[in-house]
Scaffold this active site. Structure first.
Site, PDB file in Angstrom:
ATOM      1  N   ASP A 171     -11.307   1.899  -3.562  1.00 57.38           N
ATOM      2  CA  ASP A 171     -11.150   1.401  -2.658  1.00 57.38           C
ATOM      3  C   ASP A 171     -12.808   1.483  -2.493  1.00 57.38           C
ATOM      4  O   ASP A 171     -13.996   0.789  -1.501  1.00 57.38           O
ATOM      5  CB  ASP A 171     -10.777   2.379  -0.948  1.00 57.38           C
ATOM      6  CG  ASP A 171      -9.752   1.844  -1.086  1.00 57.38           C
ATOM      7  OD1 ASP A 171      -9.383   0.874  -1.134  1.00 57.38           O
ATOM      8  OD2 ASP A 171      -9.060   2.352   0.268  1.00 57.38           O
ATOM      9  N   ASP A 190       1.158  -1.332  -0.051  1.00 56.39           N
ATOM     10  CA  ASP A 190       0.061   0.133  -0.294  1.00 56.39           C
ATOM     11  C   ASP A 190       0.796   1.541  -0.294  1.00 56.39           C
ATOM     12  O   ASP A 190       2.268   0.962   0.164  1.00 56.39           O
ATOM     13  CB  ASP A 190      -1.299  -0.408   1.493  1.00 56.39           C
ATOM     14  CG  ASP A 190      -2.556   0.790   1.449  1.00 56.39           C
ATOM     15  OD1 ASP A 190      -2.645   1.800   0.068  1.00 56.39           O
ATOM     16  OD2 ASP A 190      -3.107   0.501   2.104  1.00 56.39           O
TER      17      ASP A 190
HETATM   18  C1  DGJ Z   1      -5.826   1.413   1.696  1.00 52.86           C
HETATM   19  C2  DGJ Z   1      -6.665   0.619   0.572  1.00 52.86           C
HETATM   20  O1  DGJ Z   1      -7.066   1.001  -0.334  1.00 52.86           O
HETATM   21  C3  DGJ Z   1      -7.246  -0.513   1.774  1.00 52.86           C
HETATM   22  O2  DGJ Z   1      -7.977  -1.285   0.699  1.00 52.86           O
HETATM   23  C4  DGJ Z   1      -6.350  -0.881   3.010  1.00 52.86           C
HETATM   24  O3  DGJ Z   1      -5.971  -1.869   2.650  1.00 52.86           O
HETATM   25  C5  DGJ Z   1      -6.682  -0.104   3.687  1.00 52.86           C
HETATM   26  N1  DGJ Z   1      -5.076   1.415   3.175  1.00 52.86           N
HETATM   27  C6  DGJ Z   1      -5.385  -0.153   4.833  1.00 52.86           C
HETATM   28  O4  DGJ Z   1      -5.121   0.797   5.805  1.00 52.86           O
END
Ligand code: DGJ
Length: 716
Positions: A516, A450
């Site tokens: 997301d 991430d």
């Molecule tokens: C952002 C990501 O896009 C989510 O899927 C998740 O992993 C969160 N970060 C976790 O902090």
């Protein structure tokens, strides 16, 4: 300019339907006179005549040698548009650049051109290549052959496009709505898209494309470029009154970021350019190129469950083991533990940087969970965000100097975190050691990598110099090293959803997290435009929980599952809270997804230019044309009632297909479905389905119909 006699006077590179023709004999150095449709003339004199006919005429009020778009345009040749290279020595000296071709190395589909400016003392190499799928790439490298420093401001590749391309398409977006398309008239002047977020960003354009007015997925000759770079970059489309239209792409450097010492070289990232009759063909070329790479993920994409929306930071062995049981019951093959497992990470204010398993919630490490997951026949995956650090972490307390900053105050904070300067070898070695340690201690098959903030003021320290370019290269090195040391490891590129999607990072990873936002209504758009570049098997597409966390909409499982089918399918839902009937339905969708994944992995992505904007038609057709799956989604109420014809393009015209509707019973809202054709066994040819189409069931908004076309027999 005088050309050395031994050099060829033209190049004609060809591969898989693409030609690139370069005139090497001009007054401006090499000029790309054609990139696009393959030219079949092998007759060199004919091509030579074309080169002559394409030379611009001398006109009143202009320079005596009329300016022209060169392969590497520079202002010194009289070129009035954006230059390909700009640079200078101290105090702006030697800013002029006039490049002369000195060497050519070529084969049928690739060439390396060497150009020099003996006066300014720089050497430039341009690598032109038509790769698999007919994608045209350029890489430019500039070397300082003088004995003083040379500062580079601009280094970008230039791609001429047909003059008839008068419409532009690019993408913009934001967190939860990445890759929203926008169109503009391609008029005189420059349309420029820049990424200044230190990562491509949610608003980055994935490609910048142009074509005739109204071009679509099925028709209109389109040309588009993409910069394969995960830091700042720029793409632009420019039309000049000298009669040239072109696209450019390159890295965007921060002030003074690149100073070449004597003998030093700066290389551009690879700039990718594809074309096609319609956007689907352009995309198919990109997919073919990508799939031809040796490191492309080849084994069936494991059905994934990601824990984030199921538990967020609330990690607990018992709860996660129950979730793993539910996941394995429905057919999940990879279980991914998201954010919250490491030291001090109870929420998003602390812990980043301390990559040890948190002993308070995991007293026996991750072993009990991983053993449980593997005992249920699933792989284990782990979330990491290695480039980041919370100030509330032991790492930040021990090494405040490892944080990227340009001032005495720290850069503006984002999600309570800052960036580690990976260009600092100690910092990079620490991060590598922590990741390597985890991968060695635990059987981790997959990292969800991430990156949750923009890079603001990425400097070497207070009052220091920019480090974004070096940091991005160090990030690539880190990924490369991990992959060499852990060859079975798969990695997903995630960045606040889909804010780091580019072919630079994708060359070193196996999947991107598209967004997301799991709402299928939003995903339809996002996945369609991400699919312009990224093959479907690399798109993380997950089934959402019934009430979407990021939009609040309630959506049906069948709509969510249909939307996730043409991708790398997963689930983002607390399955432990679902009843047996729901799990049974999920299991059926997963069984189907497994059945069609070879098709998704190898097939050709199809997007129909449907006349009714409330209906979305997309599919994937097998390479041999024997099988296809289409998803017809009702986005909103149609203005026709019953639903008007939709076409299913992309099938083999002469093959007759049996049409199956495997999940028709799942699509709520069918009106008088008993009288529809869906319950009958029907066959039609690709030509009939592509031109006449069919009239789908009337669906409620936010419902989809799956059509499976299986070759029956060939019609004479
Ligand atoms: C952002 C990501 O896009 C989510 O899927 C998740 O992993 C969160 N970060 C976790 O902090």
């Amino acid at each position: 300019m005088k050309q050395p006699i031994a050099l060829p006077d033209m190049l004609h590179l060809r591969r898989e339907g693409t030609s690139v023709v370069v005139d090497l004999r001009t007054d401006y150095g090499p000029v790309i006179v054609h990139w696009g449709k393959e030219l079949h003339a092998t007759d060199e004199p004919a091509l030579r005549s074309i080169l002559t006919m394409l030379r611009p005429q001398h006109v009143t009020g202009g320079l005596d040698i009329p300016p022209r778009l060169a392969l590497v345009p520079t202002a010194s040749s009289g070129w009035p548009g954006t230059p390909g290279i700009e640079g200078h020595r101290a105090n702006g000296r030697s800013f002029s650049l006039l490049l002369t071709l000195v060497d050519v190395n070529q084969n049928d589909s690739a060439a390396r051109l060497t150009l020099e400016d003996a006066e300014t003392e720089v050497l430039v190499h341009v690598d032109l290549e038509i790769g698999a799928g007919g994608v045209f790439t350029q890489r430019i490298a500039i070397t300082n052959v003088g004995d003083t420093d040379y500062q580079v401001q601009t280094l970008q590749a230039t791609f001429p496009v047909p003059w008839e391309s008068t419409e532009l398409l690019d993408t913009t977006g934001r967190h939860l709505r990445e890759r929203t398309p926008q169109r503009h008239a391609f008029t005189f002047g420059t349309h420029q898209r820049e990424s200044r977020r230190g990562r491509p960003g949610a608003d980055a354009t994935l490609i910048l494309a142009c074509g005739p007015p109204g071009f679509g997925f099925e028709s209109g000759q389109v040309h588009g470029v993409h910069v394969g770079w995960s830091g700042n970059h720029r793409t632009s489309a420019e039309r000049v009154t000298t009669g040239e239209a072109f696209l450019t792409g390159g890295e965007l450097y921060l002030p003074g970021e690149v100073t070449l010492t004597p003998g030093e070289t700066l290389a551009s990232p690879t700039i990718y350019a594809s074309w096609g009759n319609g956007l689907d063909e352009l995309a198919h070329r990109f997919h073919t190129l990508w799939r031809a790479r040796p490191q492309h993920p080849r084994r069936p994409r494991p059905i994934t469950l990601n824990t984030w929306e199921a538990v967020y930071f609330d990690q607990d062995l018992g709860r996660l083991a129950t979730l793993a049981d539910a996941a394995s019951d429905v057919g999940v093959e990879r279980f991914v533990l998201d954010d919250g497992w490491f030291r001090g990470r109870r929420d998003d204010t602390s812990g980043l940087g301390d990559w040890d398993v948190d002993a308070t919630i995991w007293p026996h490490g991750l072993h009990p969970l991983i053993d449980h997951v593997r005992a249920r026949g699933m792989e284990f995956g782990l979330w990491v965000e290695p480039e980041m650090v919370n100030l509330d972490s032991d790492l930040a307390r021990a090494h405040p100097d490892w944080i990227l900053r340009a001032r005495t105050t720290l850069p503006a904070s984002g999600r309570n975190q800052q960036l580690i300067n990976l260009a600092n070898p100690d910092a990079s070695a620490y991060i590598y050691a922590r990741l390597h340690g985890l991968l060695t201690e635990y059987p981790i098959a997959y990292l969800k990598w991430d990156h949750n903030r923009d890079l603001v003021d990425p400097g070497s320290g207070a009052g220091g110099s920019p480090r974004l370019h070096a940091h991005t290269l160090a990030f690539y090195r880190l990924l490369d090293r991990l992959r060499i040391d852990h060859p079975e490891l798969e990695i997903e590129s995630c960045a606040s959803g889909g804010a780091r999607i580019d072919l630079g990072v994708l060359d070193r990873t196996d999947r991107v997290w598209v967004s997301d936002n799991l709402d299928p209504l939003e995903r339809l758009m996002n996945q369609r435009y991400t699919g312009l570049l990224v093959p479907p098997e690399m798109l993380g597409t997950h089934i959402t929980s019934p009430t979407v966390h990021t939009t609040g909409r309630t959506v049906d499982l069948s709509f969510s599952a249909s939307t996730a089918l043409i991708g790398h399918l997963g689930i983002e839902w607390d399955l432990s809270a679902t009843d047996a009937a729901t799990r049974q339905r999920i299991a059926e969708w997963i069984t189907f997804a497994k059945e069609i994944r070879p098709l998704v992995r190898n097939g050709r992505l199809i997007n129909a230019d449907n006349a009714d904007p409330s209906i979305d038609v997309r599919g994937v057709v097998g390479t041999d044309g024997r099988e296809a799956v289409f998803v017809i989604s009702q986005i909103a109420m149609s203005s026709t009632y019953p639903t008007a014809r939709v076409r299913l393009p992309g099938l083999d015209a002469a093959t007759a297909y049996r049409i199956e509707t495997p999940f028709a019973a799942d699509a709520r809202g069918t009106v008088l479905s008993g009288r529809s054709w869906v319950n009958q066994t029907l066959t039609a040819t690709g030509e009939e389905l592509g031109h006449l189409g069919l009239r789908p069931l009337v669906l409620h908004p936010q419902q989809s119909l799956i059509l499976r076309a299986v070759a029956d027999q060939r019609r004479p």
